[in-house]
Design an enzyme around this catalytic site. Sequence first.
Site, PDB file in Angstrom:
ATOM      1  N   ASN A  70      -4.085  -8.107  10.544  1.00 40.13           N
ATOM      2  CA  ASN A  70      -2.697  -8.553  10.868  1.00 40.13           C
ATOM      3  C   ASN A  70      -1.952  -7.456  11.152  1.00 40.13           C
ATOM      4  OD1 ASN A  70      -3.168 -11.640  10.256  1.00 40.13           O
ATOM      5  ND2 ASN A  70      -3.726 -10.817   8.408  1.00 40.13           N
ATOM      6  N   HIS A 128     -14.235  -9.669  12.259  1.00 35.90           N
ATOM      7  CA  HIS A 128     -14.655  -9.106  10.914  1.00 35.90           C
ATOM      8  C   HIS A 128     -16.061  -8.758  10.947  1.00 35.90           C
ATOM      9  CE1 HIS A 128     -10.619  -9.823   9.496  1.00 35.90           C
ATOM     10  NE2 HIS A 128     -10.964 -11.273   9.380  1.00 35.90           N
ATOM     11  N   SER A 247       6.074  -3.962  13.846  1.00 40.10           N
ATOM     12  CA  SER A 247       4.922  -3.991  12.821  1.00 40.10           C
ATOM     13  C   SER A 247       5.165  -3.184  11.473  1.00 40.10           C
ATOM     14  CB  SER A 247       3.770  -3.153  13.760  1.00 40.10           C
ATOM     15  OG  SER A 247       4.179  -1.738  13.973  1.00 40.10           O
ATOM     16  N   LYS A 270       1.509  -6.493  -0.481  1.00 42.05           N
ATOM     17  CA  LYS A 270       2.228  -5.203  -0.694  1.00 42.05           C
ATOM     18  C   LYS A 270       2.291  -4.434   0.454  1.00 42.05           C
ATOM     19  CE  LYS A 270       1.922  -4.675  -5.794  1.00 42.05           C
ATOM     20  NZ  LYS A 270       1.367  -3.712  -6.804  1.00 42.05           N
TER      21      LYS A 270
END
Length: 313
Positions: A70, A128, A247, A270
């Site tokens: 992301n 992925h 970002s 986190k």
Amino acid sequence: MEKSRNTSDDFIEKAIAAANSMHRDELLFSYKGILYPTTICSPETFKALESFEARSDDVILAAYPKSGTNWLSQILTDLIAISQKKTPGSERSMNPEEPEPIPNLEIGDAKKFEPLSKVPSPRFLASHLRPENLPKSIFKNNAKILLVIRNPKDVATSFYHFCNGLALLPSYETWDEFFTDFMTKKMAWGCYLEYLSEWNKYADKENIMTITYEEVKENPALSVKNIAIFFGIPLTEEQLQLVVERSSFQSMKKNSDKTHGSFGNVLFRKGGVSDWKNLFTEDQSEKMDKAFEEHIAGTKLGKKLKYDLYCKA
């Protein structure tokens, strides 16, 4: 780009609703020996993906789950907007009535590829998947790929929290239970160390740039600059700083409601380095060290990960 993310949101929310009514054992299915989430992937989509025609100017992001997908997606979509003389964050859908298809190649139904073929260049595509499971046209047409890798202990830690926060994937009562599955290849999208080993076979190709999660964290501006150079996108200093700011973890987490809806709380936890030290036992750490040595240490990607710096207590 907000519109395509909202499209992904709608799809994910429906998938979550479906997953909530499924038994744990039904949440994953196997395709060519690798597990995938049942409610967002399908054999039909994988079959259709085989004949997908990549373009030479596609901007492709390859990353194992929880390696920075992301984060780098945000950077790449902003860079594409700049290359198209648009302001990062503005919608770039051809037709406002037709939201752009989900950019992740293996996520969504098989019907997604027809509208995806109509998206103007340069297209942003993500996956992925291991390289051998990507469409052959990507390599035949020399589309440029940004491969993002992250130290395996933090990948495992982030994946553990992700599984427990998202109904699409089997949850775990304990970290020990998760660690066993992670090390015995029972994860969605397969074994991470095998993923690294397979991508290492492509590491010297000119159309592939490898960057680590840790180096982007350490120097975001230099990383964005190098990525832009790789994809041939000229940036002014002002544009560079804008991409870096948009970002940042703080900025993405703050905007996550708009960009990812309720899904954002799960995605942006986190965004740090070395969180693995809060979960790994000494024995588990040694098991990962041994597996890393067997699979990837000494290779180009293995050296780039700086394992001793990030994965040794």
